[in-house]
Design a protein around this motif. Structure first.
Motif, mmCIF file in Angstrom:
data_model
loop_
_atom_site.group_PDB
_atom_site.id
_atom_site.type_symbol
_atom_site.label_atom_id
_atom_site.label_comp_id
_atom_site.label_asym_id
_atom_site.label_seq_id
_atom_site.Cartn_x
_atom_site.Cartn_y
_atom_site.Cartn_z
ATOM 1 N N GLY A 279 2.522 5.309 12.281
ATOM 2 C CA GLY A 279 1.843 5.920 11.135
ATOM 3 C C GLY A 279 2.705 6.915 10.402
ATOM 4 N N ALA A 280 4.011 6.621 10.276
ATOM 5 C CA ALA A 280 4.937 7.575 9.653
ATOM 6 C C ALA A 280 4.602 7.813 8.186
ATOM 7 C CB ALA A 280 6.370 7.073 9.800
ATOM 8 N N LEU A 281 4.274 6.748 7.464
ATOM 9 C CA LEU A 281 3.905 6.856 6.052
ATOM 10 C C LEU A 281 2.552 6.189 5.875
ATOM 11 C CD1 LEU A 281 4.707 7.626 3.107
ATOM 12 C CD2 LEU A 281 5.602 5.289 2.885
ATOM 13 N N ARG A 290 -13.938 8.654 -5.196
ATOM 14 C CA ARG A 290 -13.205 8.989 -3.980
ATOM 15 C C ARG A 290 -13.672 8.189 -2.771
ATOM 16 N NH1 ARG A 290 -12.548 15.651 -4.487
ATOM 17 N NH2 ARG A 290 -12.297 15.687 -6.760
ATOM 18 N N GLY A 291 -14.235 7.001 -3.015
ATOM 19 C CA GLY A 291 -14.555 6.104 -1.917
ATOM 20 C C GLY A 291 -13.306 5.351 -1.492
ATOM 21 N N LEU A 292 -13.075 5.244 -0.187
ATOM 22 C CA LEU A 292 -11.867 4.608 0.323
ATOM 23 C C LEU A 292 -11.942 3.097 0.133
ATOM 24 C CD1 LEU A 292 -9.169 4.946 1.862
ATOM 25 C CD2 LEU A 292 -10.466 4.589 3.976
ATOM 26 N N ALA A 293 -10.921 2.538 -0.541
ATOM 27 C CA ALA A 293 -10.844 1.092 -0.731
ATOM 28 C C ALA A 293 -9.907 0.455 0.291
ATOM 29 C CB ALA A 293 -10.367 0.775 -2.150
ATOM 30 N N ASP A 294 -8.796 1.098 0.586
ATOM 31 C CA ASP A 294 -7.849 0.554 1.555
ATOM 32 C C ASP A 294 -6.972 1.677 2.065
ATOM 33 O OD1 ASP A 294 -6.707 -1.361 3.154
ATOM 34 O OD2 ASP A 294 -5.412 -2.210 1.605
ATOM 35 N N ASP A 295 -6.466 1.475 3.273
ATOM 36 C CA ASP A 295 -5.622 2.482 3.920
ATOM 37 C C ASP A 295 -4.661 1.747 4.840
ATOM 38 O OD1 ASP A 295 -5.418 4.453 6.605
ATOM 39 O OD2 ASP A 295 -5.179 5.467 4.688
ATOM 40 N N VAL A 296 -3.363 1.903 4.611
ATOM 41 C CA VAL A 296 -2.361 1.225 5.427
ATOM 42 C C VAL A 296 -1.284 2.229 5.808
ATOM 43 C CG1 VAL A 296 -2.757 -1.081 4.502
ATOM 44 C CG2 VAL A 296 -1.176 0.448 3.320
ATOM 45 N N SER A 297 -0.627 1.965 6.933
ATOM 46 C CA SER A 297 0.450 2.851 7.377
ATOM 47 C C SER A 297 1.526 2.016 8.051
ATOM 48 C CB SER A 297 -0.083 3.927 8.331
ATOM 49 O OG SER A 297 -0.657 3.329 9.484
ATOM 50 N N LEU A 338 -4.041 6.763 -5.672
ATOM 51 C CA LEU A 338 -3.093 6.383 -4.637
ATOM 52 C C LEU A 338 -2.618 7.664 -3.948
ATOM 53 C CD1 LEU A 338 -0.949 3.689 -6.505
ATOM 54 C CD2 LEU A 338 -2.530 3.280 -4.599
ATOM 55 N N VAL A 339 -2.789 7.722 -2.632
ATOM 56 C CA VAL A 339 -2.465 8.934 -1.874
ATOM 57 C C VAL A 339 -1.405 8.591 -0.831
ATOM 58 C CG1 VAL A 339 -3.370 10.823 -0.480
ATOM 59 C CG2 VAL A 339 -4.816 9.756 -2.237
ATOM 60 N N LEU A 340 -0.321 9.333 -0.835
ATOM 61 C CA LEU A 340 0.766 9.158 0.121
ATOM 62 C C LEU A 340 0.810 10.345 1.075
ATOM 63 C CD1 LEU A 340 3.668 8.030 -2.257
ATOM 64 C CD2 LEU A 340 2.566 6.592 -0.530
ATOM 65 N N HIS A 341 0.952 10.040 2.360
ATOM 66 C CA HIS A 341 1.129 11.121 3.347
ATOM 67 C C HIS A 341 2.281 10.756 4.267
ATOM 68 C CE1 HIS A 341 0.307 14.324 6.200
ATOM 69 N NE2 HIS A 341 0.396 13.429 7.171
ATOM 70 N N LEU A 342 3.189 11.713 4.467
ATOM 71 C CA LEU A 342 4.317 11.544 5.373
ATOM 72 C C LEU A 342 4.036 12.348 6.635
ATOM 73 C CD1 LEU A 342 7.106 10.137 5.411
ATOM 74 C CD2 LEU A 342 8.093 12.334 4.735
ATOM 75 N N SER A 343 3.983 11.672 7.766
ATOM 76 C CA SER A 343 3.606 12.314 9.025
ATOM 77 C C SER A 343 4.550 13.456 9.386
ATOM 78 C CB SER A 343 3.595 11.285 10.152
ATOM 79 O OG SER A 343 3.376 11.907 11.402
ATOM 80 N N ASP A 344 3.974 14.556 9.866
ATOM 81 C CA ASP A 344 4.816 15.676 10.290
ATOM 82 C C ASP A 344 5.552 15.378 11.586
ATOM 83 O OD1 ASP A 344 2.751 15.874 12.123
ATOM 84 O OD2 ASP A 344 2.110 17.878 11.515
ATOM 85 N N ARG A 345 5.206 14.279 12.259
ATOM 86 C CA ARG A 345 5.892 13.899 13.502
ATOM 87 C C ARG A 345 7.277 13.317 13.231
ATOM 88 N NH1 ARG A 345 3.195 9.677 15.676
ATOM 89 N NH2 ARG A 345 4.050 9.985 17.769
ATOM 90 N N LEU A 346 7.592 13.029 11.979
ATOM 91 C CA LEU A 346 8.940 12.548 11.646
ATOM 92 C C LEU A 346 10.002 13.607 11.879
ATOM 93 C CD1 LEU A 346 8.457 10.550 8.320
ATOM 94 C CD2 LEU A 346 9.392 9.656 10.442
ATOM 95 N N ALA A 347 9.603 14.868 11.755
ATOM 96 C CA ALA A 347 10.581 15.959 11.817
ATOM 97 C C ALA A 347 11.339 15.979 13.138
ATOM 98 C CB ALA A 347 9.885 17.297 11.579
ATOM 99 N N GLY A 348 10.678 15.596 14.240
ATOM 100 C CA GLY A 348 11.327 15.632 15.545
ATOM 101 C C GLY A 348 12.504 14.679 15.653
ATOM 102 N N PRO A 349 12.245 13.371 15.626
ATOM 103 C CA PRO A 349 13.359 12.428 15.818
ATOM 104 C C PRO A 349 14.250 12.216 14.597
ATOM 105 C CG PRO A 349 11.293 11.243 15.572
ATOM 106 C CD PRO A 349 10.948 12.699 15.615
ATOM 107 N N PHE A 350 13.756 12.487 13.400
ATOM 108 C CA PHE A 350 14.519 12.136 12.210
ATOM 109 C C PHE A 350 14.824 13.308 11.282
ATOM 110 C CE2 PHE A 350 12.172 8.290 13.461
ATOM 111 C CZ PHE A 350 13.246 7.438 13.704
ATOM 112 N N GLY A 351 14.354 14.495 11.585
ATOM 113 C CA GLY A 351 14.700 15.661 10.792
ATOM 114 C C GLY A 351 13.693 15.974 9.694
ATOM 115 N N GLN A 352 13.910 17.111 9.040
ATOM 116 C CA GLN A 352 12.981 17.623 8.031
ATOM 117 C C GLN A 352 13.092 16.918 6.680
ATOM 118 O OE1 GLN A 352 10.551 19.718 8.293
ATOM 119 N NE2 GLN A 352 10.851 20.402 10.404
ATOM 120 N N GLY A 353 14.087 16.069 6.524
ATOM 121 C CA GLY A 353 14.194 15.357 5.252
ATOM 122 C C GLY A 353 14.863 16.212 4.176
#
Length: 451
Positions: A279-281, A290-297, A338-353
């Motif tokens: 679920g990184a992205l 604001r009804g959810l139509a689809d959600d993918v990660s 369209l809503v984008l979220h980048l998981s905060d768990r990426l920071a550990g193995p791949f850095g802060q970006g």
């Protein structure tokens, strides 16, 4: 201009400065009109990437039971706070038995707090007898990253349950709460949809082109996202690029008219490091209420990778009668988020970006007139697509994926041309004022007494 130290020329200097102020203000207005400056958004939150609550949102405190519950008026936006293990109740007065009511509730947990995949919220709408009209849940999912999540409660007119006018209750609950005991902020934005002026389609669409579309191609253009539903930035068809840091959520909106269809995908750029983040992205699509139509990660190993929304049908009133939620959400024209979220768990193995994210948006289908409502929705305009933003909306005829999402391309082109013309005119005015100010300054310097 540096401050003058001699009293004799202070008045002239002030006059020169004053001539520059309206020019600067008009320049800013002109640049906003041409899309060169983003529209200002208000946020009561702190931090550069905190969720931007609607400007003027009213603070409301829910109650533990329906007794004494505060009123939610359609067309207004409210802020609240949901404690851990909390259950809050609000009141909804519906005088029109033929109108459908929607109550989206967005929960915003604090950044950098622990959440589990099953943490989230549930929203239930009940009638005066306690009968549940609807319930919906929203959870954080595999990303295990705190982000705004939205659940939509509703009272649908014409259904067997909850058909009459009267007082309804809206119950908002925390789910699980295994991750964090901190309270979550809430944003509630109730909407009402009037009945149709004449009988509309009574059956769900039986088929549409559900084949996976070809990816949208072309040169990517920079487009930063907003940080809330009301701060969402307009996107048109094309390839868009932004950068995100772990834990950040951004919002875009795509105007869709009746008969128009959206397709979208997001691609997370590569990064140095080792490991795997589930679920990184996350890419979510919400309808105008604001009804959810689809959600993918997507899961991420540091290698560039895309994720795409499921093939969706065109926007039609009859979609509401379909069983799949992804189809039922595409029930009215308006702005789709369209809503984008980048998981905060990426920071550990791949850095802060920061990490590069490419968003590909396609819009096709032929726009047509709507079904015709017997009244106006609340708030007014919620089912009307946003006018084009010249910086984000390529013009087209609506038939090849390069259109606007609206039915009036000629009007939109005129609007854009007017905005560009205004900006150009203001730049010319500014140039004239600047030249006049310089000449005045030259005269001031020439008249300055020598020591």
């Amino acid at each position: 201009m540096r401050r003058r130290h001699r009293a004799w020329d202070h008045g002239r200097t002030a006059w020169i400065r004053g001539r520059g102020r309206p020019a600067a203000a008009l320049l800013a207005l002109g640049l906003c009109g041409t899309g060169l400056l983003p529209a200002a958004t208000a946020s009561a939150a702190t931090g550069p990437w905190a969720y931007a609550f609607a400007p003027g949102a009213r603070t409301v405190e829910g109650t533990a039971s329906a007794t004494g519950a505060p009123l939610l008026a359609p067309g207004r936006v409210y802020r609240g706070s949901l404690p851990a293990h909390g259950r809050l109740t609000y009141r909804l007065d519906l005088a029109d038995a033929t109108a459908t009511a929607y109550v989206p509730v967005t929960a915003v947990p604090p950044a950098h707090t622990g959440v589990t995949s099953t943490d989230g919220i549930r929203v239930t709408v009940r009638d005066t007898h306690g009968t549940a009209c609807s319930f919906a849940t929203a959870r954080f999912g595999a990303g295990l990253s705190p982000r705004p999540v939205t659940a939509l409660g509703r009272r649908e007119a014409g259904r067997a349950l909850c058909r009459g006018a009267g007082t309804y209750s809206v119950l908002v609950e925390r789910l699980d709460t295994q991750g964090t005991s901190a309270p979550w902020d809430l944003e509630l934005a109730p909407v009402t949809e009037p009945r149709l002026a004449s009988p509309g389609p009574g059956d769900a669409p039986r088929s549409w082109d559900s084949a996976s579309p070809e990816p949208v191609t072309g040169a990517a253009r920079e487009r930063a996202g907003g940080v809330g539903f009301t701060a969402a930035r307009v996107l048109g068809p094309g390839v868009w690029r932004t950068t995100l840091v772990p834990g950040r959520t951004v919002f875009y909106k795509v105007p869709l008219d009746w008969g128009r269809r959206l397709r979208a995908s997001a691609e997370l750029g590569g990064a140095a490091g080792h490991g795997y983040v589930g679920g990184a992205l996350d890419l979510s699509l919400y309808d105008p209420v604001r009804g959810l139509a689809d959600d993918v990660s997507l899961g991420y190993t540091g290698v560039r990778k895309p994720v795409a929304l499921a093939p969706l049908p065109p926007v039609e009133y009859a979609n509401r009668y379909a069983a799949p939620a992804a189809v039922g959400a595409l029930r009215f024209a308006g702005d789709y988020y369209l809503v984008l979220h980048l998981s905060d768990r990426l920071a550990g193995p791949f850095g802060q970006g920061p990490y590069e994210v490419t968003l590909r948006v396609g819009v096709d289908g032929r726009a047509h007139a709507g079904p015709g409502y017997a009244g106006r929705p609340t708030p007014d305009g919620v089912f009307t697509p946003t006018a084009q933003d010249g910086a984000a909306m390529p013009f087209g005829d609506g038939g090849d994926g390069g259109g606007t999402g609206g039915g009036g391309s000629l009007e939109m082109e005129a609007l854009a041309a007017g905005g560009i013309g205004l900006g150009t005119a203001l730049l010319l005015v500014l140039g004239g004022w600047t030249l006049a100010a310089r000449r005045a300054q030259t005269r001031v310097s020439a008249q300055k007494p020598t020591a």
